[in-house]
Each structure stands twice: as structure tokens, then as C-alpha cells.
Design a protein around this motif. Structure first.
Motif, PDB file in Angstrom:
ATOM      1  N   VAL A 119      45.561  31.952  17.296  1.00 38.21           N
ATOM      2  CA  VAL A 119      44.700  32.839  18.085  1.00 38.21           C
ATOM      3  C   VAL A 119      45.179  34.274  17.895  1.00 38.21           C
ATOM      4  O   VAL A 119      46.238  34.517  17.317  1.00 38.21           O
ATOM      5  CB  VAL A 119      44.740  32.476  19.602  1.00 38.21           C
ATOM      6  N   SER A 120      44.406  35.211  18.393  1.00 37.52           N
ATOM      7  CA  SER A 120      44.812  36.612  18.367  1.00 37.52           C
ATOM      8  C   SER A 120      45.659  36.914  19.599  1.00 37.52           C
ATOM      9  O   SER A 120      45.393  36.394  20.690  1.00 37.52           O
ATOM     10  CB  SER A 120      43.568  37.501  18.352  1.00 37.52           C
ATOM     11  N   TRP A 121      46.679  37.765  19.437  1.00 39.06           N
ATOM     12  CA  TRP A 121      47.474  38.157  20.603  1.00 39.06           C
ATOM     13  C   TRP A 121      46.611  38.779  21.686  1.00 39.06           C
ATOM     14  O   TRP A 121      46.899  38.694  22.858  1.00 39.06           O
ATOM     15  CB  TRP A 121      48.563  39.170  20.208  1.00 39.06           C
ATOM     16  N   ARG A 122      45.534  39.441  21.267  1.00 41.25           N
ATOM     17  CA  ARG A 122      44.626  40.067  22.237  1.00 41.25           C
ATOM     18  C   ARG A 122      44.135  39.058  23.259  1.00 41.25           C
ATOM     19  O   ARG A 122      43.821  39.414  24.386  1.00 41.25           O
ATOM     20  CB  ARG A 122      43.371  40.585  21.525  1.00 41.25           C
ATOM     21  N   VAL A 124      45.638  36.217  24.279  1.00 37.18           N
ATOM     22  CA  VAL A 124      46.652  35.345  24.883  1.00 37.18           C
ATOM     23  C   VAL A 124      46.574  35.345  26.416  1.00 37.18           C
ATOM     24  O   VAL A 124      46.549  34.287  27.045  1.00 37.18           O
ATOM     25  CB  VAL A 124      48.064  35.742  24.389  1.00 37.18           C
ATOM     26  N   ASN A 125      46.484  36.548  27.004  1.00 34.28           N
ATOM     27  CA  ASN A 125      46.416  36.620  28.472  1.00 34.28           C
ATOM     28  C   ASN A 125      45.216  35.869  29.022  1.00 34.28           C
ATOM     29  O   ASN A 125      45.306  35.149  30.017  1.00 34.28           O
ATOM     30  CB  ASN A 125      46.334  38.078  28.931  1.00 34.28           C
ATOM     31  N   GLN A 126      44.079  36.049  28.345  1.00 36.44           N
ATOM     32  CA  GLN A 126      42.846  35.429  28.826  1.00 36.44           C
ATOM     33  C   GLN A 126      42.911  33.903  28.719  1.00 36.44           C
ATOM     34  O   GLN A 126      42.509  33.183  29.639  1.00 36.44           O
ATOM     35  CB  GLN A 126      41.672  35.971  28.026  1.00 36.44           C
ATOM     36  N   ILE A 127      43.419  33.419  27.578  1.00 34.64           N
ATOM     37  CA  ILE A 127      43.559  31.968  27.390  1.00 34.64           C
ATOM     38  C   ILE A 127      44.454  31.390  28.485  1.00 34.64           C
ATOM     39  O   ILE A 127      44.148  30.374  29.103  1.00 34.64           O
ATOM     40  CB  ILE A 127      44.158  31.666  25.999  1.00 34.64           C
ATOM     41  N   TRP A 128      45.543  32.106  28.731  1.00 37.46           N
ATOM     42  CA  TRP A 128      46.514  31.654  29.730  1.00 37.46           C
ATOM     43  C   TRP A 128      45.880  31.549  31.115  1.00 37.46           C
ATOM     44  O   TRP A 128      46.056  30.549  31.823  1.00 37.46           O
ATOM     45  CB  TRP A 128      47.694  32.628  29.737  1.00 37.46           C
ATOM     46  N   THR A 129      45.137  32.570  31.511  1.00 38.74           N
ATOM     47  CA  THR A 129      44.548  32.546  32.855  1.00 38.74           C
ATOM     48  C   THR A 129      43.426  31.510  32.932  1.00 38.74           C
ATOM     49  O   THR A 129      43.250  30.871  33.961  1.00 38.74           O
ATOM     50  CB  THR A 129      44.013  33.931  33.276  1.00 38.74           C
ATOM     51  N   GLU A 130      42.698  31.308  31.820  1.00 38.08           N
ATOM     52  CA  GLU A 130      41.653  30.281  31.828  1.00 38.08           C
ATOM     53  C   GLU A 130      42.239  28.884  32.028  1.00 38.08           C
ATOM     54  O   GLU A 130      41.577  27.988  32.543  1.00 38.08           O
ATOM     55  CB  GLU A 130      40.855  30.311  30.514  1.00 38.08           C
ATOM     56  N   LEU A 131      43.476  28.714  31.598  1.00 40.63           N
ATOM     57  CA  LEU A 131      44.140  27.419  31.768  1.00 40.63           C
ATOM     58  C   LEU A 131      44.785  27.298  33.149  1.00 40.63           C
ATOM     59  O   LEU A 131      45.437  26.306  33.446  1.00 40.63           O
ATOM     60  CB  LEU A 131      45.204  27.236  30.677  1.00 40.63           C
ATOM     61  N   GLY A 132      44.618  28.332  33.948  1.00 43.07           N
ATOM     62  CA  GLY A 132      45.152  28.288  35.300  1.00 43.07           C
ATOM     63  C   GLY A 132      46.527  28.901  35.433  1.00 43.07           C
ATOM     64  O   GLY A 132      47.172  28.771  36.472  1.00 43.07           O
ATOM     65  N   GLY A 133      46.998  29.567  34.392  1.00 39.77           N
ATOM     66  CA  GLY A 133      48.315  30.196  34.441  1.00 39.77           C
ATOM     67  C   GLY A 133      48.279  31.523  35.178  1.00 39.77           C
ATOM     68  O   GLY A 133      47.228  32.158  35.265  1.00 39.77           O
ATOM     69  N   TYR A 152      48.826  43.777  20.603  1.00 43.13           N
ATOM     70  CA  TYR A 152      48.853  42.742  21.639  1.00 43.13           C
ATOM     71  C   TYR A 152      48.876  43.394  23.016  1.00 43.13           C
ATOM     72  O   TYR A 152      49.281  44.540  23.167  1.00 43.13           O
ATOM     73  CB  TYR A 152      50.067  41.834  21.464  1.00 43.13           C
ATOM     74  N   PRO A 153      48.418  42.689  24.007  1.00 38.21           N
ATOM     75  CA  PRO A 153      48.290  43.276  25.345  1.00 38.21           C
ATOM     76  C   PRO A 153      49.495  43.008  26.224  1.00 38.21           C
ATOM     77  O   PRO A 153      49.410  43.116  27.423  1.00 38.21           O
ATOM     78  CB  PRO A 153      47.061  42.537  25.896  1.00 38.21           C
TER      79      PRO A 153
END
Ligand SMILES: [Zn+2]
Length: 163
Positions: A119-122, A124-133, A152-153
Motif C-alpha cells: 500500500v502507499s504510506w499515504r 496507512v493511517n486511514q487503513i488503520w482507523t478503518e480496521l478499528g485502530g 508519508y503522513p
């Protein structure tokens, strides 16, 4: 760790029968025949059918790539289930890769097998929060390995990690 269906076990300079492929990769001969029906090329029509290692390798890699492209943003490709699956968030890691990419890897939530994708580092935050992190992502989920990823963010997280 599963080595089933691993293209690296195929030698490109030899040819294989359906049975040999089945034994080398640990898949059912019927699966190999399905690959042939799905476009895996055979050397000629004589029996037993022979498949060139290079063709097989290309076919498997293409198949894996197609599966990976079918993953939803928050899914990983599970090598055991051989399809996109939700990861167990506790096992999830983002490994820095060159050119602003991240290798996202973890355990399949269903079978506990290894799962991954890029995935793109851009994202990463969004993927993480979508998984409930919760943000920021804990350091144990971020692996830098000396890479300095671009674009990266997560600058603050990485700065903290350097201390
Ligand atoms: Zn799985």
C-alpha cells in the motif's frame, strides 16, 4: 508458514507434467487442470501434457497479483485462504518500502495464515482507523528498517521512534 502454491519452487528451465506440478506445489491435479483451462499454456497437445516452468511461474505470479488487486483497502491477501481476508489488527505491521510504499502484513483473522499486500504510506493511517485502530499507530506496528519513506503522513510517529 505455508509454501503451498509458491512460484519460487518452480524451475523455469524445465517442463512439468500436471502431476509433477501438483506434487511440487502441493495443490490438487484438478487445480492444475483448471489453470490450464484458465489460460496456462501447455507445450503441445501430446499426452502427458507438459507445461514449461517459465509459463507456470508467470501464470502463478499473475494470479497472485490479480488477487492482491481485488483486496479491499483494509484487506490483505491471505496465502493460505488464497483470497483477500480481513487481518487480525493485533498482528498487523506496516514495513517501510522505497518510493513511499508500505508492505502491509499480518495474520489472516480467519485462518491465522500469513497475509500481506503493498500500500502507499499515504493510506496507512486511514487503513488503520478503518480496521478499528486508534491513532497514532503504536510503534510495534510500524517497521522502518532504515528506510526513509517519502510522502508519508506519519512524520511525528517516526520522529518519536528515533528517540
Ligand atoms: Zn486465511
Amino acid at each position: 508458514m505455508s509454501s503451498r502454491n509458491n512460484p519460487n519452487r518452480i524451475k523455469i528451465h524445465r517442463s512439468y507434467t500436471v502431476i509433477e506440478i501438483s506434487e511440487t506445489l502441493g495443490v490438487h491435479p484438478k487445480t492444475v487442470r483448471n489453470w490450464i483451462h484458465a489460460g496456462l499454456s501447455v507445450i503441445d497437445e501430446t499426452r502427458p501434457l507438459l507445461i514449461q516452468g517459465a509459463d507456470l511461474k508467470r501464470h502463478l505470479k499473475q494470479k497472485r497479483k490479480t488477487y492482491m488487486q481485488q483486496c479491499e483497502p483494509n484487506e490483505l491477501y491471505c496465502f493460505k485462504c488464497k483470497q483477500p481476508k480481513a487481518p487480525d489488527i493485533k498482528s498487523l505491521q506496516f514495513v517501510a518500502m522505497p518510493a513511499g510504499m508500505a508492505h502491509m502484513k499480518g495474520r489472516c483473522d480467519e485462518c491465522r495464515g500469513k497475509a500481506n499486500k503493498y500500500v502507499s504510506w499515504r493510506d496507512v493511517n486511514q487503513i488503520w482507523t478503518e480496521l478499528g485502530g486508534k491513532l497514532p499507530i503504536a510503534e510495534k506496528h510500524l517497521i522502518l528498517r532504515g528506510q526513509k519513506p517519502l510522502n508519508y503522513p506519519l512524520a511525528k510517529v517516526f520522529d518519536d521512534e528515533k528517540k
